[in-house]
Write an enzyme that holds these catalytic residues in place. Structure first.
Site, PDB file in Angstrom:
ATOM      1  N   HIS A   1      48.668 -14.521 -30.232  1.00  0.00           N
ATOM      2  CA  HIS A   1      47.619 -15.507 -29.966  1.00  0.00           C
ATOM      3  C   HIS A   1      46.380 -14.792 -29.466  1.00  0.00           C
ATOM      4  O   HIS A   1      46.468 -13.735 -28.837  1.00  0.00           O
ATOM      5  CB  HIS A   1      48.088 -16.549 -28.953  1.00  0.00           C
ATOM      6  CG  HIS A   1      48.695 -15.961 -27.722  1.00  0.00           C
ATOM      7  ND1 HIS A   1      49.976 -15.455 -27.690  1.00  0.00           N
ATOM      8  CD2 HIS A   1      48.187 -15.758 -26.481  1.00  0.00           C
ATOM      9  CE1 HIS A   1      50.237 -14.991 -26.488  1.00  0.00           C
ATOM     10  NE2 HIS A   1      49.166 -15.144 -25.729  1.00  0.00           N
TER      11      HIS A   1
ATOM     12  N   ASN B   1      46.633  -9.998 -25.768  1.00  0.00           N
ATOM     13  CA  ASN B   1      47.562  -9.236 -24.942  1.00  0.00           C
ATOM     14  C   ASN B   1      48.741  -8.809 -25.800  1.00  0.00           C
ATOM     15  O   ASN B   1      49.311  -9.619 -26.541  1.00  0.00           O
ATOM     16  CB  ASN B   1      48.043 -10.085 -23.757  1.00  0.00           C
ATOM     17  CG  ASN B   1      46.915 -10.408 -22.789  1.00  0.00           C
ATOM     18  OD1 ASN B   1      45.998  -9.613 -22.631  1.00  0.00           O
ATOM     19  ND2 ASN B   1      46.981 -11.565 -22.157  1.00  0.00           N
TER      20      ASN B   1
ATOM     21  N   HIS C   1      43.251 -15.107 -27.003  1.00  0.00           N
ATOM     22  CA  HIS C   1      42.585 -15.823 -25.914  1.00  0.00           C
ATOM     23  C   HIS C   1      41.090 -15.864 -26.213  1.00  0.00           C
ATOM     24  O   HIS C   1      40.495 -14.844 -26.610  1.00  0.00           O
ATOM     25  CB  HIS C   1      42.787 -15.097 -24.578  1.00  0.00           C
ATOM     26  CG  HIS C   1      44.199 -15.108 -24.075  1.00  0.00           C
ATOM     27  ND1 HIS C   1      44.656 -16.016 -23.147  1.00  0.00           N
ATOM     28  CD2 HIS C   1      45.263 -14.326 -24.371  1.00  0.00           C
ATOM     29  CE1 HIS C   1      45.935 -15.787 -22.884  1.00  0.00           C
ATOM     30  NE2 HIS C   1      46.334 -14.753 -23.614  1.00  0.00           N
TER      31      HIS C   1
ATOM     32  N   GLY D   1      50.430  -7.413 -20.722  1.00  0.00           N
ATOM     33  CA  GLY D   1      50.526  -8.695 -20.021  1.00  0.00           C
ATOM     34  C   GLY D   1      50.898  -9.859 -20.916  1.00  0.00           C
ATOM     35  O   GLY D   1      50.692 -11.017 -20.561  1.00  0.00           O
ATOM     36  N   GLN D   2      51.490  -9.566 -22.078  1.00  0.00           N
ATOM     37  CA  GLN D   2      51.871 -10.645 -22.994  1.00  0.00           C
ATOM     38  C   GLN D   2      53.088 -11.380 -22.452  1.00  0.00           C
ATOM     39  O   GLN D   2      54.095 -10.754 -22.112  1.00  0.00           O
ATOM     40  CB  GLN D   2      52.187 -10.061 -24.379  1.00  0.00           C
ATOM     41  CG  GLN D   2      52.491 -11.137 -25.426  1.00  0.00           C
ATOM     42  CD  GLN D   2      52.679 -10.549 -26.827  1.00  0.00           C
ATOM     43  OE1 GLN D   2      52.760  -9.325 -26.985  1.00  0.00           O
ATOM     44  NE2 GLN D   2      52.758 -11.409 -27.816  1.00  0.00           N
TER      45      GLN D   2
ATOM     46  N   ASP E   1      44.150 -23.557 -22.975  1.00  0.00           N
ATOM     47  CA  ASP E   1      45.180 -22.878 -22.191  1.00  0.00           C
ATOM     48  C   ASP E   1      45.540 -23.756 -20.998  1.00  0.00           C
ATOM     49  O   ASP E   1      44.675 -24.340 -20.346  1.00  0.00           O
ATOM     50  CB  ASP E   1      44.682 -21.503 -21.711  1.00  0.00           C
ATOM     51  CG  ASP E   1      45.822 -20.618 -21.233  1.00  0.00           C
ATOM     52  OD1 ASP E   1      46.135 -19.628 -21.917  1.00  0.00           O
ATOM     53  OD2 ASP E   1      46.420 -20.931 -20.164  1.00  0.00           O
ATOM     54  N   ILE E   2      46.841 -23.808 -20.716  1.00  0.00           N
ATOM     55  CA  ILE E   2      47.344 -24.674 -19.639  1.00  0.00           C
ATOM     56  C   ILE E   2      46.963 -24.130 -18.252  1.00  0.00           C
ATOM     57  O   ILE E   2      46.911 -24.897 -17.287  1.00  0.00           O
ATOM     58  CB  ILE E   2      48.879 -24.849 -19.793  1.00  0.00           C
ATOM     59  CG1 ILE E   2      49.362 -26.148 -19.187  1.00  0.00           C
ATOM     60  CG2 ILE E   2      49.648 -23.669 -19.273  1.00  0.00           C
ATOM     61  CD1 ILE E   2      50.801 -26.501 -19.575  1.00  0.00           C
TER      62      ILE E   2
HETATM   63  P1  AMP Z   1      49.850 -14.156 -22.826  1.00  0.00           P
HETATM   64  O1  AMP Z   1      50.126 -13.885 -21.378  1.00  0.00           O
HETATM   65  O2  AMP Z   1      48.741 -13.365 -23.426  1.00  0.00           O
HETATM   66  O3  AMP Z   1      51.120 -14.130 -23.633  1.00  0.00           O
HETATM   67  O4  AMP Z   1      49.275 -15.636 -22.856  1.00  0.00           O
HETATM   68  C1  AMP Z   1      50.080 -16.780 -22.835  1.00  0.00           C
HETATM   69  C2  AMP Z   1      49.175 -17.898 -22.435  1.00  0.00           C
HETATM   70  O5  AMP Z   1      49.767 -19.121 -22.830  1.00  0.00           O
HETATM   71  C3  AMP Z   1      48.918 -17.999 -20.914  1.00  0.00           C
HETATM   72  O6  AMP Z   1      47.521 -17.903 -20.667  1.00  0.00           O
HETATM   73  C4  AMP Z   1      49.487 -19.368 -20.555  1.00  0.00           C
HETATM   74  O7  AMP Z   1      48.721 -20.024 -19.573  1.00  0.00           O
HETATM   75  C5  AMP Z   1      49.446 -20.097 -21.881  1.00  0.00           C
HETATM   76  N1  AMP Z   1      50.416 -21.159 -22.052  1.00  0.00           N
HETATM   77  C6  AMP Z   1      51.748 -21.097 -21.809  1.00  0.00           C
HETATM   78  N2  AMP Z   1      52.329 -22.271 -22.101  1.00  0.00           N
HETATM   79  C7  AMP Z   1      51.344 -23.081 -22.555  1.00  0.00           C
HETATM   80  C8  AMP Z   1      51.305 -24.434 -23.005  1.00  0.00           C
HETATM   81  N3  AMP Z   1      52.401 -25.180 -23.067  1.00  0.00           N
HETATM   82  N4  AMP Z   1      50.102 -24.948 -23.380  1.00  0.00           N
HETATM   83  C9  AMP Z   1      48.992 -24.195 -23.322  1.00  0.00           C
HETATM   84  N5  AMP Z   1      48.960 -22.918 -22.908  1.00  0.00           N
HETATM   85  C10 AMP Z   1      50.132 -22.372 -22.522  1.00  0.00           C
END
Ligand code: AMP
Ligand code: ZN
Length: 110
Positions: free
Chosen positions: A97, A84, A99, A90-91, A28-29
């Site tokens: 995906h 999420n 986590h 909180g999606q 995760d970024i």
């Molecule tokens: P959610 O809020 O459950 O939809 O999670 C989305 C997740 O994707 C968040 O934790 C972000 O930090 C992560 N995210 C968004 N863009 C990227 C990216 N380019 N590379 C890796 N993680 C990402």
């Protein structure tokens, strides 16, 4: 195309730690734990209710795969999985995906 589809296609760089025919696992970024990974099915669907029966079965195979490779991911002491769902969940990315959180004892608030 959504951001995770772009990552799967290699159009957007990511730190990939695992890949097979059904999914990828990336870092995760914006990690909220020492280990924060995202397990992403290669097929695009936004939420659990959008998954076909075969996609739902694929998800359970993904969880089984995660259980098999957890040590390789540094999760030998345990981990938490979170999906999420929608606005209240909180999606923020509309491509389902999982986590994967770990690397230290987690409180309920993560
Ligand atoms: P959610 O809020 O459950 O939809 O999670 C989305 C997740 O994707 C968040 O934790 C972000 O930090 C992560 N995210 C968004 N863009 C990227 C990216 N380019 N590379 C890796 N993680 C990402
Ligand atoms: Zn997508």
């Amino acid at each position: 195309m959504c951001i995770f589809c772009n990552i799967i296609e290699g159009e957007i760089p990511s730190e990939k730690v695992y890949e097979d025919e059904t999914c990828i696992i990336i870092k995760d970024i914006e990690p909220i734990a020492p280990i924060h990974l995202l397990m992403i099915p290669k097929k695009h669907y936004a939420r659990l209710e959008d998954a076909s029966v075969s996609e739902a079965m694929e998800l359970s195979f993904m969880l089984n795969k995660l259980a098999q490779i957890k040590d390789d991911l540094g999760l030998q002491n345990g981990y938490r999985i979170v999906i999420n769902q929608g606005k209240d969940g909180g999606q923020t990315v509309e491509h389902l995906h999982i986590h994967i959180l770990g690397g230290r004892p987690l409180s309920w608030q993560a």
